[in-house]
Design a protein around this motif. Structure first.
Motif, short mmCIF file in Angstrom:
data_model
loop_
_atom_site.label_atom_id
_atom_site.label_comp_id
_atom_site.label_asym_id
_atom_site.label_seq_id
_atom_site.Cartn_x
_atom_site.Cartn_y
_atom_site.Cartn_z
N ILE A 1 0.83 -1.21 0.00
CA ILE A 1 0.00 0.00 0.00
C ILE A 1 0.86 1.26 0.00
O ILE A 1 0.49 2.29 -0.56
CB ILE A 1 -0.96 0.03 1.21
CG1 ILE A 1 -0.20 -0.10 2.54
CG2 ILE A 1 -2.02 -1.05 1.09
CD1 ILE A 1 -1.07 0.15 3.76
N TYR A 2 2.05 1.18 0.60
CA TYR A 2 2.95 2.32 0.63
C TYR A 2 3.62 2.49 -0.74
O TYR A 2 3.84 3.62 -1.19
CB TYR A 2 4.01 2.16 1.71
CG TYR A 2 3.46 1.95 3.10
CD1 TYR A 2 2.27 2.57 3.51
CD2 TYR A 2 4.11 1.13 4.03
CE1 TYR A 2 1.76 2.38 4.78
CE2 TYR A 2 3.61 0.94 5.31
CZ TYR A 2 2.43 1.56 5.68
OH TYR A 2 1.92 1.37 6.94
N ARG A 3 3.95 1.39 -1.38
CA ARG A 3 4.59 1.45 -2.70
C ARG A 3 3.63 2.01 -3.74
O ARG A 3 4.04 2.73 -4.66
CB ARG A 3 5.06 0.06 -3.11
CG ARG A 3 6.08 -0.54 -2.15
CD ARG A 3 6.23 -2.03 -2.33
NE ARG A 3 6.96 -2.62 -1.23
CZ ARG A 3 6.92 -3.91 -0.91
NH1 ARG A 3 6.17 -4.75 -1.64
NH2 ARG A 3 7.61 -4.37 0.12
N GLU A 4 2.35 1.71 -3.59
CA GLU A 4 1.36 2.20 -4.54
C GLU A 4 1.29 3.73 -4.50
O GLU A 4 0.99 4.36 -5.52
CB GLU A 4 -0.01 1.60 -4.23
CG GLU A 4 -1.11 1.96 -5.21
CD GLU A 4 -0.75 1.62 -6.65
OE1 GLU A 4 -1.10 2.42 -7.54
OE2 GLU A 4 -0.12 0.57 -6.88
N LYS A 5 1.57 4.31 -3.36
CA LYS A 5 1.58 5.76 -3.26
C LYS A 5 2.67 6.36 -4.14
O LYS A 5 2.50 7.45 -4.71
CB LYS A 5 1.78 6.19 -1.79
CG LYS A 5 0.65 5.80 -0.85
CD LYS A 5 0.95 6.24 0.57
CE LYS A 5 -0.12 5.76 1.54
NZ LYS A 5 -1.44 6.37 1.28
N VAL A 6 3.80 5.69 -4.25
CA VAL A 6 4.89 6.16 -5.10
C VAL A 6 4.46 6.12 -6.57
O VAL A 6 4.68 7.07 -7.33
CB VAL A 6 6.16 5.31 -4.88
CG1 VAL A 6 7.25 5.70 -5.88
CG2 VAL A 6 6.67 5.45 -3.46
N ARG A 7 3.83 5.03 -6.96
CA ARG A 7 3.39 4.90 -8.36
C ARG A 7 2.34 5.96 -8.69
O ARG A 7 2.38 6.57 -9.78
CB ARG A 7 2.81 3.50 -8.58
CG ARG A 7 3.78 2.36 -8.28
CD ARG A 7 3.15 1.00 -8.57
NE ARG A 7 4.00 -0.07 -8.03
CZ ARG A 7 3.73 -0.79 -6.95
NH1 ARG A 7 2.60 -0.55 -6.26
NH2 ARG A 7 4.55 -1.73 -6.54
N ALA A 8 1.44 6.19 -7.75
CA ALA A 8 0.39 7.20 -7.98
C ALA A 8 0.99 8.59 -8.10
O ALA A 8 0.57 9.39 -8.96
CB ALA A 8 -0.62 7.16 -6.84
#
Length: 521
Positions: free
Chosen positions: A434-441
């Protein structure tokens, strides 16, 4: 005091018998506003009876007043160095420091630090280390967190007040356009400076609201910084004009960074900047940093231009001042065309895997800004970054809810910094998808590339690092050996295609070389 009498004073103070203590050798250093006598144990600084518009030392009363101001203000940084104001007296047709006689002038008395301790010397001898730069950054961060600000001081952050300084610079250098600054550069910098003040007015107002206009230093560059016996000393803040000292914290930071650029030492400037930001959480200074770097380079070019007209210096000194002025003006001009390359590097891995070491080393090569989750977490709870908040896994300030706040703050800061045109390195474990998805977003939102750098090495090395870190207590991280196994089990596999697996068990230089060959950096 007439010019001839003044020269007699300088001549007498060049002799050991003029001093109330043993002196073996005297060295005189002359600037455009001071005579500085180095006597071995002490330094005596005498203000020249000059008037430049921005300063006025033309009367004895004014020189006495500003000597006292210099002592008072510089004791904020280095109280052990700034000792007292002493009279220069005349007796028996000779001149002396202190003692009986008619007072003809005043000097600032300081403890003399070895010139080999000056940061300029350390840079020349390649003796600067991360420890030194980080200590200087922490000292200045502590100073600015406590530095005075009030309603009057805050007004010096207003664009219209800053414009006074900018206008003065260009007015005072107009006559040098055929001597030390090409007309093309003069016009380009003038256009940029006034235009930025107008177009980015909100950035300056935001700095005022954030309380970042302080009674600061005003002359914060390498020649005024010393590292002696494991301690940083900051000297020679501006006492003669509060308009130059009451300023945005970013203006002082920019001065040092510009000076390090001038000395081909930008690597160390980045090291200072990222330590300072981690300590202060003052990332909005990046929005005005280039503006102030240009301003500071221009001021140095102006001062060097003044030196070319200074009486009493040799032709060689004037030629050297002319060359240096041109370099400063060209440096200011170069900041106008610095390429912006926003990108996101997320350094991830287990506790003790070398994330921070890699992040800081990469940042220095990419002129990137590091955001450390360890520092952000401390700031969120109102603690200083160096304060340790050790807690069991998932407890204290390391609950799931708190970690979510930390990652939200990381991403928010990264968006702000990317908007200023800087590449960003996120230093956090990113142990959950969920934290990595913030980077992609964020990458998609900002239209810039991203890359995960997964740090790994032998567990024996990791465990030894964690033991040493907790034992020394010098790093801001709260990770310790007792957390390792539980954290390792909680770490979700990183399956992103935009990733590089980094072996942090090898020398950092080799690691950097491998990354630069294989990635967007």
């Amino acid at each position: 005091m007439s010019y001839n009498v003044l020269m007699d004073v300088i001549d007498f103070l060049s002799k050991p018998e003029a001093y109330p203590h043993p002196v073996k050798q005297i060295k005189l250093i002359q600037t455009h506003i001071s005579w500085v006598f180095l006597t071995g144990e002490f330094v005596y600084k005498i203000k020249k009876p000059v008037e430049f518009g921005f300063l006025d030392f033309t009367t004895l009363e004014k020189r006495h007043f500003f000597c006292k101001e210099e002592i008072k203000l510089n004791r904020r940084f280095s109280p052990e160095i700034y000792l007292s104001v002493v009279p220069i007296v005349k007796r028996n047709n000779a001149f002396f420091i202190d003692g009986e006689g008619k007072i003809v002038d005043y000097a600032v008395k300081m403890k003399q630090l070895p010139q080999t301790a000056c940061v300029t010397h350390l840079l020349e001898k390649d003796k600067i280390t991360p420890t030194i730069m980080q200590a200087i950054a922490k000292k200045m961060a502590d100073f600015y967190l406590k530095a005075e600000t009030n309603r009057e001081i805050a007004t010096y952050g207003l664009p219209e007040k800053i414009e006074i300084n900018i206008k003065e610079n260009f007015d005072q250098t107009a006559s040098y356009t055929s001597r030390t600054i090409p007309e093309k550069i003069y016009n380009a910098l003038k256009e940029y400076s006034f235009s930025f003040l107008e177009k980015e007015k909100d950035r300056f107002l935001k700095r005022i609201t954030a309380g970042q206009i302080k009674d600061g230093h005003g002359d914060f560059h390498c020649a005024n910084i010393y590292w002696h016996q494991g301690k940083a000393y900051i000297l020679d803040c501006i006492e003669f004009n509060k308009r130059f000292r009451y300023a945005d914290v970013a203006a002082d930071v920019a001065f040092l960074l510009m000076d390090l650029d001038f000395r081909q030492a930008s690597f160390w400037g980045n090291n200072f900047l990222n330590t300072f930001l981690a300590q202060t959480n003052d990332f909005s200074l990046l929005g005005v940093l280039t503006f102030y770097k240009i301003y500071r380079a221009y001021v140095r070019g102006k001062i060097k231009s003044f030196e070319t007209d200074m009486p009493g210096i040799s032709t060689a000194q004037k030629e050297a001042a002319t060359r240096q002025a041109r370099v400063y003006f060209e440096l200011a001009y170069s900041y106008l065309s610095k390429p912006c390359s926003p990108r996101i590097l997320a350094v991830t891995g287990l506790l003790g895997s070398g994330k921070t070491t890699l992040a800081l080393a990469l940042a220095a090569r990419l002129s990137a800004i590091v955001i450390r989750s360890d520092a952000v977490r401390k700031h969120l709870v109102g603690a200083k970054p160096d304060t340790h908040l050790y807690a069991p896994f998932g407890k204290g300030v390391y609950t799931k809810e708190m970690s979510e706040r930390v990652y939200e703050s990381l991403i928010s800061l990264a968006e702000e910094i990317l908007g200023y045109g800087f590449p960003v390195i996120l230093d956090a474990s990113f142990n959950k998808e969920i934290y990595r998805e913030k980077v992609r977003a964020l990458s998609q939102k900002m239209g810039c590339p991203y890359l995960f750098l997964y740090c790994q090495c032998e567990e024996e090395i990791i465990k030894n690092r964690l033991q040493q870190r907790q034992k020394k207590g010098e790093d801001i991280s709260d990770a310790y050996l007792g957390l390792f196994e539980t954290f390792k089990k909680s770490f979700e596999p990183l399956r992103d295609e935009n990733k590089i697996i980094v072996d942090t068990g090898q020398p950092i230089e080799r690691t950097i070389q491998e990354i630069t060959k294989r990635s967007i950096v």
